[in-house]
Structure formats: structure tokens, C-alpha cells
Motif scaffolding. Structure first.
Motif, short mmCIF file in Angstrom:
data_model
loop_
_atom_site.label_atom_id
_atom_site.label_comp_id
_atom_site.label_asym_id
_atom_site.label_seq_id
_atom_site.Cartn_x
_atom_site.Cartn_y
_atom_site.Cartn_z
N ARG A 75 -18.99 16.33 -9.23
CA ARG A 75 -19.02 15.22 -8.29
C ARG A 75 -20.35 15.15 -7.57
NH1 ARG A 75 -13.95 16.47 -4.62
NH2 ARG A 75 -14.82 18.56 -4.90
N ARG A 79 -19.77 12.85 -2.45
CA ARG A 79 -18.33 12.89 -2.72
C ARG A 79 -17.74 14.26 -2.37
NH1 ARG A 79 -16.03 8.79 -5.63
NH2 ARG A 79 -17.45 7.27 -6.57
N GLY A 82 -17.45 14.26 1.33
CA GLY A 82 -16.36 13.39 1.78
C GLY A 82 -14.99 13.97 1.51
N ALA A 83 -14.86 14.75 0.43
CA ALA A 83 -13.57 15.34 0.09
C ALA A 83 -13.11 16.34 1.14
CB ALA A 83 -13.66 16.03 -1.28
N GLN A 84 -14.06 16.90 1.92
CA GLN A 84 -13.67 17.87 2.94
C GLN A 84 -12.85 17.21 4.06
OE1 GLN A 84 -14.37 21.01 2.21
NE2 GLN A 84 -15.47 20.22 0.41
N PHE A 85 -12.96 15.89 4.18
CA PHE A 85 -12.24 15.19 5.24
C PHE A 85 -10.88 14.67 4.77
CE2 PHE A 85 -16.75 14.87 6.21
CZ PHE A 85 -16.79 15.31 7.53
N THR A 86 -10.48 14.98 3.55
CA THR A 86 -9.18 14.53 3.04
C THR A 86 -8.13 15.64 3.06
OG1 THR A 86 -9.80 15.06 0.75
CG2 THR A 86 -10.31 12.84 1.56
N ASP A 87 -8.53 16.85 3.44
CA ASP A 87 -7.59 17.95 3.56
C ASP A 87 -6.56 17.62 4.64
OD1 ASP A 87 -7.09 20.72 5.25
OD2 ASP A 87 -7.03 21.03 3.07
N LEU A 88 -5.33 18.12 4.49
CA LEU A 88 -4.26 17.79 5.44
C LEU A 88 -4.64 18.17 6.86
CD1 LEU A 88 -1.41 16.83 6.05
CD2 LEU A 88 -0.58 19.12 5.50
N ALA A 90 -7.61 18.46 8.09
CA ALA A 90 -8.68 17.58 8.55
C ALA A 90 -8.12 16.21 8.95
CB ALA A 90 -9.73 17.42 7.45
N VAL A 91 -7.18 15.69 8.16
CA VAL A 91 -6.58 14.38 8.48
C VAL A 91 -5.86 14.44 9.83
CG1 VAL A 91 -4.85 12.71 7.77
CG2 VAL A 91 -6.40 13.66 6.08
N ALA A 129 -15.62 21.00 7.90
CA ALA A 129 -16.09 20.30 6.70
C ALA A 129 -17.41 20.89 6.23
CB ALA A 129 -16.26 18.80 7.01
#
Length: 943
Positions: A75, A79, A82-88, A90-91, A129
């Protein structure tokens, strides 16, 4: 041609950097056409049966580019970030920060504490992140570097010489040499085939071997052309030669890789377990926040203030650094294993290593040094000792004249090639089978020049070795006609012999002769030697049937060779025994040879081990086999085929065992894939075996397996250690808040901003340091853990409650002691009251100091921290020191006092906090001592 520019090779019209040679009548992109004869194919690709000239190959490499697939799986950096901010986690934190910012905007008057909380939450997200991104990027770079340590090579003809070159250097027009066990590195058209068969499963899903031919075939779909082989497939039988016509992304495999690039990555069981844990923790935090909101609502505080308070508590209970810490721990384990010559290809292997109960190990190259050396040649009741060790052809065959013909025939019946050293530190090595390499060396020691012999008797036909008939035959044109040269297992070959030629005497093979051969073969095998028989036969033509070429043979004698055990293997086998891991040798060698080696390395210690041959396995049903595996602690499986190996692995798994399997050949690939942990040889193994395995031994040594198991166990232990540390800390933070809520105290003992400061300053860094903790000395003295055991096992949860409860009681005690000693009623306290500010500072300091001592306590499960060494993990001490220093700054610096609503503490306060902080460590040391005493009591003793 050396002066030609890239893109101007006149022999490949229309060629380009897509990796495909153009210029033929082929109707599709894959040229040349399948219906052309082999000679025309070579001409169309601007090459010959001697291969490409080296200079032309270099030009084409510049023209087409390297034979590599595009790294579509990687990736982009943005990307990955950015994927580090989609962890549960983090959300949850991002949503909480947004709500807190909104609450600050709606407040009248606005509370700066709400803004501080929102900024702090957002800061946690950004920091987490950053750590996760840095670790993932570093792990990716490390994986690429480790992958480069396992070379992917292939054999090609250039200028008529057979060379071993990196697979990435293949170009259209290269003539590739194919043998059983090789991975096909590009799309090729077969131009020569000797019983050649390939496994096209990666492309077609059909795992059955498919025969290949050099003859023209009718035009049709490329994958159905029987005169083509494709990148990503492997040779399972026979030998041949093929000319490359497509490389890199232009291959069929490249096309499939592009289609598969968009497929999501599958998570390992450990990752799924962690994700499940994250959902439960988030749910628990939400429930606790809602409970506190409901309990405090009747107190009259504003709903918005209470909502922000509950939200802050909920956020504080989320272990923000947990995802990054898990990644760091696994990555550290992988790197440590790599330093110990074990390349981990899948995270699942790290997890499974900790629960391995059975290792089915090959003999040659894993337990031994993989440098076969002929030590004995036997013919006519006369032994001929051979001096010298390894592949360097220095030494001699005693009284070589009577056995020179035997060694000539054996040398002609070989596909291997001796390679002399090309640099000062290099050694002689073998391209091909090590057994054949030993025969070539023995022939050279007898004074034979096999290059001359091969020129005088060129090979015209070959019947490759297979595990069913255990023979290999080559047919050669001689001055007198044609001759079959045969070598193989003594029992199989002796049954096909009718004559004998010893000491220049030729006659019928009598019963006495047969008995002498069997007795000698067994005697050599009992000494740990691998024994081969050698025979020949005169033939009428160049293309005999296999049965004809391998019948009515003339026996020439026996060759005994030794592959000495690796010196480090004995200690590794002993370590596996102590760890409760059963080691089973699975070999194709003679039972006597297998038992001799097994005794030398400690796999067998009893006088009567159970030795099972492949023939005996065939006669067993599954129930009998299961009973045998259950009863026989020392088991040797000899003369077994790949099917037998697969069946044994399946039988062990039926019994609930976690099985690791070693292998180096293409025929080991099914067992390697089916095993819980497939372990391939990195130095001597085939590409197919390495691709099928989840772990690659870069040094081919069994000792590296034992080391990897030890490190794998420590990785899992370290994950549990920082889980205990992080969640016991959360209990220490939550306990005072709950106590104050139910005691009716109007304010909180510790604010959400203070908890976030604790989590960032005193949680993340020590947890990372615990992930790097060295294995405990007794990690290999414990039985394997059950695969059913969860991260949050009863023991883990119990220890979390034990340590967290002590922390919570200590913090509650120091907070309410300070409040009570002031003599001020609860209702008179405000956030600005000096006593309250001192009390919350004491609470925060108590948590930080107790965390430091808890981090020391969780370093070991049973061993005393004094024995492990207080200073043996300097990173942990530094991380703990940073947390304490941050707490001191929060207590004394005015700017931080304003942010965290704290007050300066005096020396007596710090002394009290230090005393309370040591309580979890002292209590855990008492628990460990009790566990050690209980374990030391003899069975049946009163407890």
C-alpha cells in the motif's frame, strides 16, 4: 551484440518491456505458438539449445526488465497511515474527541477542562497512529530484507554452460534446465522432456501431476498447452529443458496476481482474538461510562458536564497503545527468530510455535550436515575405503581399479554438478542432489574424469528417480551400442539383477551372492551409512521401455556414504524433550541408517525403538496407526513416501497434536502445507518447499527449530505480560472513580485528562518494553500450551484482578486518607480546593508508581524478579523512569498544574506513594514463591 542497445535485439522483433517476446505466428500474447516444432521455437526466440550468449542475455534484461511480479500488495504510505485511524480503538477515540469538542462549543460558560480533554483524546489518537504506522512500515521493510536472504535461483544454459542465476535475471530466450523439485520461474515452451511432469495447482487448482512434452500440440488456450510450463508451478517428476518466452507481469501467474491484488488480507487467529478482545473492552468501557453517568445524574450536576465526565472515563479505559504494542511484540519475535536463522513467513507460525507438541523431522540436512561423503565402496566381498570429507574432490579410493567401472556407471547416472569455489571463502558445492554429488566426488577420487566419460557415452534417455520404485536409470550411447546405468535402493535394485560383475569376473548372481549383498548392505546401514546399489545393462536401442531398461541387470556393487550429524542437534533434541515436544524422525533412508543417526542425536535412547517402514504403514488402517502413535514414545518412520508422511501428520492431528513438519523437496510440499507449522530448508530446500512452508530455516539445522519454539513461546508470553500490565492499570484507575461515585464524593479522584496522561506516559512505553522481554530460563521446561487457551485465560484474568485490585485499594486509601484527614465535609470540596488538588495528585502519583512496580512484577510468571535481574531490561526501567519523571513534572511545574489541576507533593507524600507502589510487587513475589513451592513438592505429598 555486446554493443546493442536495449530494445534493439534483432532476433526478437516486436519485443518490449512487457516481458513478452513477440515475433511469431502465435495468435495470442503468449508466444511462440504451441504448434511449432522445438527447433523453430528456439529460432523464433533468437536462441539455441546452447542457450543465449551472456552478452545478449544482459541486453535483453535491460530490454525487458527483471523477471519480477509487480508489488501490487504494497500500500501507498498515505494509505498505510490512514489505515491506523480505522482500528476500533482509534474510531472510538475519534468519535469521543469529536463529541467532546462539540460539548465544549455548547457549554455556557465554556470549561477549559473540556477543551483539554478533547485535545488530549485527539493527541492520543495521533500518537497511537504514529507508533502503529512506524511499526508497520518498519516490519514491511524488515520482511523484504529477510525475504532477500532466501535466494530464488534457477539453472540456465548460457554459452553452452549450465549456470545458476537469480530468477529475476531470466529473459525471453533463456534455456532453463528443469528437474524434480524445481519451481518454474517464468512462462516457458518445453524443448526437451524426459518423463517431465508439473503441478499446475497455483494456476488451475488441479493438484495432480500433468505430463509435459516437447512435441508440437494443437493451438488452444495457453494453460491447456502440454508443451508449456508456467511461472509459479513446480516440477514434480522427470527432467527437461524449456525456453523462456514471457517473464514478470507478462506471465499467466502475473495476470492472476493482478486479479488477486484486490482481495482482502485474511487475519490470523491471533489477530481475530485480539479484535474480539477489543470489541469486548470497548463495550465494557461504554457500559461503565453509562453506569457512572446514571449514578451521578441525581446529584444535580448539569447533564452536559456529566456526559463529558462519563465520556472521559470511557475513553480512559480504552487501552490506546494495545494495537501498536501487539505489533511491536510480534515484530520483535520475528526479528529475533531471523537472527537465529528462522525466517517466519506467517504470523500464524509465531502463534502456533508456542503450542507445538510434535516435530516430524527429516534426517538429511536437518539433523545432519547435508554434505554426503562416500566412505565405502564394496564389490565382491572386498571393501574399498574412501578418504576425504565433503564435496572437495581431495582424497582417494583404496585399490580403486576393481571399482572404477562401478563409480563410472554411478557418475554417469547423475544429474548433479560439482561447482568449484570462485572466491577465497567459498567451498566446493553441489548443484543438485547431494547424494549424486557424493558419487561425483568419489568418482573423481578414483581418478575418473566424468567430463570425458560423458563425452564418450552421451546420455540419450532418462528414467528419473521416484519414491515408488526407488531407482534412477539413464541410457547412454557407447561405441558398442547403448547401455543403461542404474542406481538405487539395494533391495529394489537387487531384485532386478540376474548377473554380477566383481573384480573383473562376470557370472550369474547366485543365492549366496544375494545373501552377501544383503548382509553387507545391512552392516553398512547399521553404521549410519546410506547405501546405494549400482548396476548396468546393454541395450539394443536408445528408447527402451522403462521395464526393459531396469530388468536383467548386472550388479556392480554397493556404495556407502555418510552424512554426519550436526554437532548442535543433540542439545536441541534434548531441549525439545524437556519442553514436552515429541521428536519423530521421518526419512526415506534404510531403517538401520535412520536408527543409527537417531541414536547419535538423542531421538532414540531405548534399546528397542519402534521402527515402522512405509510397507508396514500401507498395511495399517487408521485405528492401528492411531494406537501406534499413542503408544510408541520413540518412533522412527523409514523408507516412507510423501503420501506416508502426509498420513502420519494427519494421524497426529487427529489426536489433537500440534505438528511441525520439516522438508526440503517438492514431494514434501503437501505435508508442509497440511502441518500446523511447515518448516522448509532455506539453503538446500527447493523453491516449492519454501513456498509451501510457514517457516524457513536459513541454516537448515534442527537446532533452529528448537530455538524458534523457545522464541515463539516467549512471544506469546510477552503478549500476555503486557495485557496483564495494561488492564491491571485500568482497574487501578477505575477503582477510585467507582469508590468516589458510590461513596457520594462530589468530585472524581482522578480526571479523564490525568488518566490519559497516565496511559500515554506510563502505559505505552513500558508495554512496548515488555514486548521485548527475553524468554524466561525455564520456558523450555514447561509443557506446550493448549491451542484452546485464550489470551484472556483464567490465569491471566485472575492475575489482572489480583494486581489491579491491589493498585486500586492503595490509590483509594491514599486519596480518601488525605480527604478525611483534612476534616472538611465532602460537599465543601470544589475543583480548586487545595486539599482536593493535593488528593488527586496523590491518586495520580500512586497509580504511576504502582504501575512501575507492576511492570517489574509481570516480567516473569514464576521466577523471582531478583533472580531474573532488576536491571536486565534497561528499556523497561527507562520507560518507567520516564513515567515517574512526567508525574513529577505534573506535580511541580505550574503550567502542567493548570492543565491537570494538581499540586506539589512533599517528601513524605512521595515516601507514602513509594511504599504503596511496592505492594503489588511484594504481593506478586509472594504468589510466585507459593507457586514454586507447590511445583517443587513431590507427587502425592500433602499440600
Amino acid at each position: 551484440m555486446s554493443g546493442a542497445r536495449a530494445g534493439t535485439d534483432p532476433l526478437v522483433p516486436g519485443a518490449g518491456r512487457d516481458g513478452t517476446a513477440g515475433a511469431t505466428s502465435d495468435s495470442g500474447p503468449h508466444s511462440p505458438a504451441s504448434e511449432l516444432p522445438a527447433g523453430e521455437v528456439l529460432t523464433a526466440l533468437g536462441t539455441s539449445r546452447r542457450g543465449l550468449p551472456t552478452a545478449r542475455a544482459q541486453v535483453r534484461l535491460e530490454q525487458y526488465g527483471p523477471n519480477e511480479l509487480p508489488r501490487t500488495g504494497r500500500r501507498a504510505v498515505w494509505r498505510q497511515l490512514g489505515a491506523q485511524f480505522t482500528d476500533l480503538f482509534a474510531v472510538v477515540l475519534i468519535v469521543a474527541s469529536g463529541i467532546t469538542f462539540l460539548a465544549y462549543a455548547l457549554e455556557e460558560p465554556r470549561d477549559v477542562g473540556t477543551l483539554q480533554l478533547a485535545v488530549a483524546i485527539l493527541g492520543v489518537v495521533m500518537l497511537n497512529a504514529g507508533i502503529g504506522f512506524a511499526q508497520e512500515y518498519s516490519a514491511e521493510r524488515t520482511a523484504q530484507a529477510l525475504e532477500a536472504m532466501v535466494p530464488h535461483t534457477c539453472r540456465v544454459l548460457r554459452d553452452g554452460e549450465r549456470l545458476e542465476v537469480p530468477a529475476r535475471d531470466l529473459v525471453p530466450g533463456d534455456v532453463v534446465v528443469l528437474e524434480a523439485g524445481d519451481a518454474v520461474s517464468a512462462d516457458c515452451r518445453v524443448v526437451e522432456a524426459h518423463e517431465l511432469a508439473v503441478n499446475n495447482a497455483p494456476l488451475t487448482g488441479e493438484s495432480n501431476a500433468v505430463g509435459r512434452t516437447a512435441e508440437p500440440v494443437a493451438a488452444g488456450p495457453p494453460l491447456e498447452a502440454r508443451n508449456r510450463v508456467f511461472m509459479g508451478t513446480d516440477v514434480v517428476a522427470g527432467s527437461g529443458r524449456a525456453v523462456v518466452f514471457a517473464t514478470g507481469a507478462a506471465t499467466e501467474f502475473g495476470r492472476i496476481c493482478r486479479l488477486a491484488a484486490a482481495a482482502p488480507r485474511q487475519k490470523t487467529p491471533l489477530q481475530l482474538q485480539v479484535a474480539s478482545m477489543a470489541r469486548r473492552v470497548a463495550g465494557a468501557a461504554l457500559a461503565i461510562g453509562a453506569l457512572l453517568f446514571a449514578v451521578r445524574l441525581p446529584t444535580g450536576e448539569s447533564t452536559l458536564t456529566l456526559f463529558v465526565f462519563a465520556l472521559g472515563v470511557m475513553v480512559a479505559l480504552v487501552p490506546e497503545g494495545l494495537p501498536a504494542t501487539l505489533s511491536v511484540s510480534l515484530a520483535i519475535g520475528v526479528r529475533r527468530m531471523a537472527r537465529r536463522h528462522a525466517l517466519i513467513k506467517q504470523l500464524l507460525a509465531v502463534e502456533a510455535l508456542g503450542s507445538t507438541t510434535v516435530v516430524c523431522t527429516d534426517k538429511t540436512g536437518t539433523l545432519t550436515q547435508a554434505e554426503m561423503t562416500v566412505t565405502q565402496v564394496w564389490a565382491g566381498d572386498a571393501p574399498h575405503p574412501v578418504s576425504g570429507v565433503g564435496y572437495e574432490p581431495s582424497g582417494e579410493v583404496a585399490d580403486a581399479a576393481p571399482v572404477r567401472e562401478l563409480l563410472r556407471v554411478a557418475g554417469l547416472c547423475c544429474n548433479a554438478r560439482l561447482v568449484p569455489p570462485t572466491a577465497p571463502r567459498e567451498h566446493w558445492r553441489v548443484l543438485g542432489d547431494t547424494t549424486e554429488g557424493a558419487l561425483l566426488v568419489a568418482a573423481a577420487k578414483a581418478g575418473l574424469d566424468l567430463g570425458v566419460e560423458e563425452a564418450a557415452a552421451p546420455r540419450v534417455t532418462e528414467f528419473p528417480f521416484d519414491s515408488d520404485r526407488k531407482l534412477m536409470t539413464t541410457v547412454h550411447k557407447t561405441g558398442a551400442g547403448y547401455q543403461a546405468c542404474v542406481k538405487g535402493a539395494p533391495g529394489e535394485l537387487l531384485a532386478r539383477c540376474t548377473d554380477v560383475e566383481w573384480d573383473g569376473r562376470r557370472g550369474l548372481l547366485t543365492g549366496a551372492d544375494r545373501a552377501s549383498v544383503v548382509t553387507t548392505s545391512d552392516a553398512l546401514a547399521s553404521q549410519g551409512l546410506r547405501v546405494l546399489a549400482v548396476a548396468r545393462r546393454a541395450l539394443d536401442g536408445p528408447r527402451p521401455a522403462q521395464e526393459e531398461a531396469e530388468s536383467a541387470l548386472t550388479l556392480l556393487g554397493l556404495v556407502g556414504m555418510l552424512d554426519p550429524p550436526r554437532p548442535e542437534v543433540t542439545d536441541a533434541v534434548a531441549a525439545c524433550r524437556r519442553a514436552g515436544i515429541r521428536v519423530v524422525m521421518v526419512t526415506g533412508d534404510h531403517p538401520l541408517t535412520g536408527e543409527a543417526v537417531a541414536r547419535r542425536v538423542g531421538i532414540v535412547r531405548r534399546p528397542d525403538p519402534v521402527v515402522v517402514t512405509g510397507a508396514r504403514l500401507d498395511a495399517m488402517d487408521d485405528e492401528v496407526l492411531d494406537a501406534l502413535l499413542a503408544e510408541s514414545s520413540e518412533l522412527l518412520l523409514c523408507r516412507v513416501s510423501p503420501e506416508h508422511k502426509m498420513r502420519v501428520v494427519t494421524a497426529f492431528q487427529r489426536r489433537g497434536e500440534v505438528v511441525a513438519v520439516t522438508g526440503d523437496g517438492a514431494n514434501d510440499a503437501p505435508a508442509l502445507k497440511h502441518a500446523d507449522i511447515g518448516v522448509a530448508m532455506g539453503a538446500s530446500g527447493t523453491d516449492v518447499a519454501r513456498e509451501a512452508a510457514s517457516m524457513v530455516l536459513l541454516d537448515d539445522s534442527f537446532a533452529s527449530i528448537a530455538t524458534a519454539v523457545r522464541l515463539g513461546r516467549s512471544v506469546y508470553q510477552n503478549i500476555r505480560k503486557f495485557l496483564i500490565y495494561v488492564f491491571s492499570s485500568n482497574i487501578g484507575e477505575l477503582g477510585p472513580i467507582l469508590a468516589a461515585t458510590f461513596a457520594g464524593f462530589p468530585l472524581v479522584p482522578i480526571s479523564a485528562v490525568q488518566i490519559l496522561a497516565i496511559d500515554l506516559g506510563s502505559d505505552v512505553m513500558p508495554a512496548l518494553a515488555l514486548g521485548a522481554e527475553r524468554p524466561e530460563p525455564d520456558v523450555m521446561d514447561r509443557p506446550p500450551r493448549s491451542r484452546r487457551q485464550r489470551l484472556f485465560s483464567t490465569a491471566v484474568v485472575g492475575r489482572i484482578l489480583f494486581l489491579g485490585g491491589i493498585q486500586a485499594l492503595g490509590v483509594c486509601a491514599v486519596f480518601f486518607w488525605h480527604i478525611h484527614s483534612s476534616g472538611i465535609p465532602f460537599d465543601d470540596f470544589t475543583e480548586d480546593h487545595p486539599v482536593y488538588r493535593e488528593a488527586v495528585t496523590l491518586a495520580q502519583g500512586g497509580i504511576v508508581l504502582s504501575q512501575f512496580f507492576v511492570s517489574l512484577a509481570v516480567r516473569t510468571d514464576r521466577q523471582s524478579i531478583l533472580k531474573a535481574g532488576l536491571l536486565s531490561n534497561p528499556a523497561l526501567l527507562a520507560a518507567g523512569g520516564f513515567g515517574v519523571a512526567l508525574m513529577v513534572a505534573i506535580s511541580y511545574l505550574p503550567a502542567l498544574q493548570a492543565v491537570f489541576n494538581t499540586a506539589p507533593l512533599d517528601a513524605a507524600d512521595w515516601a507514602v506513594l513509594a511504599g504503596l507502589g511496592t505492594l503489588p510487587l511484594l504481593a506478586d513475589e509472594a504468589r510466585k514463591a507459593w507457586l514454586r513451592r507447590r511445583a517443587a513438592r513431590p507427587e502425592g505429598a500433602p499440600r
